[in-house]
Design a protein around this motif. Sequence first.
Motif, PDB file in Angstrom:
ATOM      1  N   SER A  56       0.593  -7.697  -3.054  1.00 19.37           N
ATOM      2  CA  SER A  56       1.408  -6.512  -2.790  1.00 19.37           C
ATOM      3  C   SER A  56       2.425  -6.280  -3.905  1.00 19.37           C
ATOM      4  CB  SER A  56       2.129  -6.673  -1.449  1.00 19.37           C
ATOM      5  OG  SER A  56       1.208  -6.760  -0.391  1.00 19.37           O
ATOM      6  N   GLU A  88       0.819  -1.213   0.000  1.00 24.39           N
ATOM      7  CA  GLU A  88       0.000   0.000   0.000  1.00 24.39           C
ATOM      8  C   GLU A  88       0.854   1.266   0.000  1.00 24.39           C
ATOM      9  OE1 GLU A  88      -3.340   0.227  -0.203  1.00 24.39           O
ATOM     10  OE2 GLU A  88      -3.410  -1.956  -0.473  1.00 24.39           O
ATOM     11  N   ALA A 142      -8.121  -7.783  -0.274  1.00 27.51           N
ATOM     12  CA  ALA A 142      -6.880  -7.842  -1.034  1.00 27.51           C
ATOM     13  C   ALA A 142      -6.216  -9.194  -0.972  1.00 27.51           C
ATOM     14  CB  ALA A 142      -5.907  -6.783  -0.510  1.00 27.51           C
ATOM     15  N   VAL A 197      -4.965  -1.242  -8.897  1.00 29.21           N
ATOM     16  CA  VAL A 197      -3.948  -1.304  -7.848  1.00 29.21           C
ATOM     17  C   VAL A 197      -3.883  -0.020  -7.043  1.00 29.21           C
ATOM     18  CG1 VAL A 197      -2.563  -2.950  -9.132  1.00 29.21           C
ATOM     19  CG2 VAL A 197      -2.127  -0.512  -9.424  1.00 29.21           C
ATOM     20  N   GLU A 198      -4.929   0.804  -7.112  1.00 33.35           N
ATOM     21  CA  GLU A 198      -4.947   1.985  -6.268  1.00 33.35           C
ATOM     22  C   GLU A 198      -4.946   1.576  -4.791  1.00 33.35           C
ATOM     23  OE1 GLU A 198      -8.168   4.499  -7.141  1.00 33.35           O
ATOM     24  OE2 GLU A 198      -7.378   5.201  -9.061  1.00 33.35           O
ATOM     25  N   ARG A 199      -4.571   2.513  -3.949  1.00 35.14           N
ATOM     26  CA  ARG A 199      -4.536   2.216  -2.520  1.00 35.14           C
ATOM     27  C   ARG A 199      -5.925   1.871  -1.990  1.00 35.14           C
ATOM     28  NH1 ARG A 199      -0.600   7.062  -0.577  1.00 35.14           N
ATOM     29  NH2 ARG A 199       1.370   6.104  -1.209  1.00 35.14           N
ATOM     30  N   LYS A 243       0.710  -4.703  -6.764  1.00 32.16           N
ATOM     31  CA  LYS A 243       0.469  -3.280  -6.534  1.00 32.16           C
ATOM     32  C   LYS A 243       1.735  -2.452  -6.755  1.00 32.16           C
ATOM     33  CE  LYS A 243      -3.457  -3.531  -3.384  1.00 32.16           C
ATOM     34  NZ  LYS A 243      -4.040  -3.029  -2.129  1.00 32.16           N
TER      35      LYS A 243
END
Length: 929
Positions: free
Chosen positions: A587, A538, A665, A639-641, A590
């Motif tokens: 992760s 994140e 997630a 993949v935005e926060r 992302k």
Amino acid sequence: MLPAVEPQPLSIAKLKIECSRFLFFLLQFPVRFLFFSKSSIDLIGSDLSSLHQFQPFCATMNPFSSGTRLRDMIRAIRACKTAAEERAVVRKECAAIRAAINENDQDYRHRNLAKLMFIHMLGYPTHFGQMECLKLIASAGFPEKRIGYLGLMLLLDERQEVLIDLNHSNQYIVGLALCALGNISSAEMARDLAPDVERLLQFRDPNIRKKAALCSIRIIKKVPDLAENFMYPASSLLKEKHHGVLITGVQLCTDLCKVSSEALEHFRENCIEGLVRTLRELANSPYSPEYDVAGITDPFLHVRLLKLLRLLGEGDVDASDCMTDILAQVASRTESNKNAGNAILYECVETIMSIEDNGGLRVLAINILGRFLSNRDNNIRYVGLNMLMKAIVVDAKAVQRHRATILECVKDSDASIQKRALELVYLLVNESNVKPLTKELIEFLEVSDQEFKGDITAKICSLVEKFSPEKIWYIDQMLKVLSEAGNFVKDEVWHALIVVISNASELHGYTVRALYRAFQASTEQESLVRVAVWCIGEYGDMLVNNVGMLDIEEPITVTESDAVDAIEVAIKHHRLDLTTKAMALISLFKLSSRFPACLERIKDIIVQNKRSLMLELQQRSIEFSCILQKHQNIRSALVERMPVLDESTLSGRKGGSLPTVPTSAIAPCNLPNGVAEPAAAPIGDLLDLSSDDVHASISSGGDFLQDLLSIDLSPASAASGTSQPPKAGTNVLLDLLSIGLPALAESSSSALDILPSSQDNEAPLANLNGLASISSLPANATSPASSAGMMDLLEVFGPIPQNHEENGPAYPSIVAYESSSLRITFDFSKQPGNPQTTFIEATFTNLSPNVYNEFLFQAAVPKFLQLHLDPASSNILPASGNGSITQSLKVTNTQHGKKSLVMRIRIAYKTNEKDELEEGQINNFPHDL
């Protein structure tokens, strides 16, 4: 007088015979009476022919005859090496005893009963000898009566009717009868003999009075109604000088207070002063060898008196005032270097904590408990901890003074003392001392044994959740716990930590750097790795750019490659489970958007996992690779926060409840064409089961999304390492968007706020902000198997204006769903003055000649709707033409007049032993519902 007989000379042969007779006579007596000399044995042995006439007598002297002694039987049993040998000995002995009972052998009756009692204590059945007890009781001699009463107490119980004589002229026999009555008295026997026992309480002999008092305790327990008959005789026993009678009298009064409120008031009014005087005399009495135990005069009587005073003083201020001085004297003057003194102090403390007091005595009592904690005896320390747990409710401030000693007990080597001390520390913590106590507990966690880490970790996490004064302190303490005992932390704990991190926007940089340091130090703690990879995924850019540096931090240099290295370590670590590796893979996906320079390396790592033996990782890798290669246009949105998680779930934190965090997630999701599960803001309402609208979906059994959409969103599925392929038409995006698309395109409302929420109903799975309604749809988008149509559909979403039409006050019935085998009809009604709520009567009609068994109807609505589903009239749908079943629904439209109703349905049933499943979407509701 018998006439004197002149002795006749005996021949050697006759002399041998007489000696032999005498020796065999001696054989019947215990060994200590046998004084054979070698010459006497030789005398008999010189002519063995003289022994032949005693052969019948010798045959009767086998070791298992009824005439054998108790010690011989015990010796034979102890000599047995196996249980089978012991059973054989007991069986032979019981057979001999039965034979003696049948022959009515009175000479050995007492000996047989003694052996029966020993056999009974070994656990073997002895019911066949119960009548022997009664026969011995009826005997004239005291020894026979004594063993008879003893057998009566052991071999019989209150279910047998026996006759007990309390009027015998011999006081010792009366004492035996009282002992038997006190052990086996039934309610009926107690009623019959209560007058005699009451009379014997005034008997001249103190031993009889003592036994009568003990027998009275049995009577009032069996028949509480008789308690008032013993109040006054019991009061007179409290004036006794004989300690044996006095202690039984005190115990009788104690039991009377427990069973009768009238007796309690009587003793409060008439006996407290006498009891206080007796306790003072006992405490100040000089050395008495008759009653001295470890330098204390009769500690047993001390304890009994304190227990009775506790009952009398509890809830009564006047009675408590009368005993305050003597309790202070006992508490301050009793020595604690012996167990007898500690027993008196413990009872004194318990009495002080129970009576009505202004607080001065309680401080003294708690100080005594503090001294208990410093004792070397583990039992005394454990008792002190137990008592402090009760005292903390009464006077928490006084207990807080002994906090350091209690913390030392947490580090004790005895596991029971550790656990009890930890429970006490848990009760001691409040907002003012949470920081120092938590620090002490974490320091102990570092050195504690593995089997104890689970308990102490749970306590620390609960305390931090309850009393954390600020978020940064909360995060620091949780990181320490995760670093030391992350494998013992429950999922709810690290879920809650992620919620707090998500809401502490000013601490994102600090937190991700702290987690990165902890991750570099240890990759063995599962929960720590999960939180670390989540935060790196994140806030990885903050980690690399040192965003939000605090004064308390030490500078750290982390490159993009270092961050990717950390995620790769988590993915390849052989000890981490599937859920952790799945989180690490997401992760990494992302970071592909946050670290463009490492994109190729990220692609390589993801491609490597396409060959993973874990199906979950294989599926995710294939989906992510497809997105990275073919669908760059949607990757940045996917993949935005994560949005700020709802911290209202932490409102119960001060009350001790642990919140949960959505794991959207990390949950497996079956998306076509490699469309990965996004983790960002919500895009719509339909099937968004948030915590505010948990009632928006109704399912008759199991997880709603799993049942309705045929996908597995549970962490258990991820941990199992298996994944089931989606059924045709049940894929999340494809199924929801493909059913009824033409009708939706013509609909005048924005009904397709779609895509499912996370399994925890707090954060959505996707964030496509432009997706509000559908303006136009390609024809190929209606096919569930069309991948290109699916992607076209994602690219043509656009807003359309809403148009509402009025249908008038009448709501005609509609055919909500119809297939070749089933028809569903909806009838609508409303309550006057409540336009938002619609009552729907659903009618299910079978269009086939087969009966549908286990019929189940499920429905889901958008978040702006609230749905209540009543049970169906039956779970068996008759064949065509034989009837139908109905089910009531209540739908509340919170945006009435702005949005129309829309509903996803699923119908499951069994026909011809085959499970059938039908799904559809209803969008032809009247507009103003």
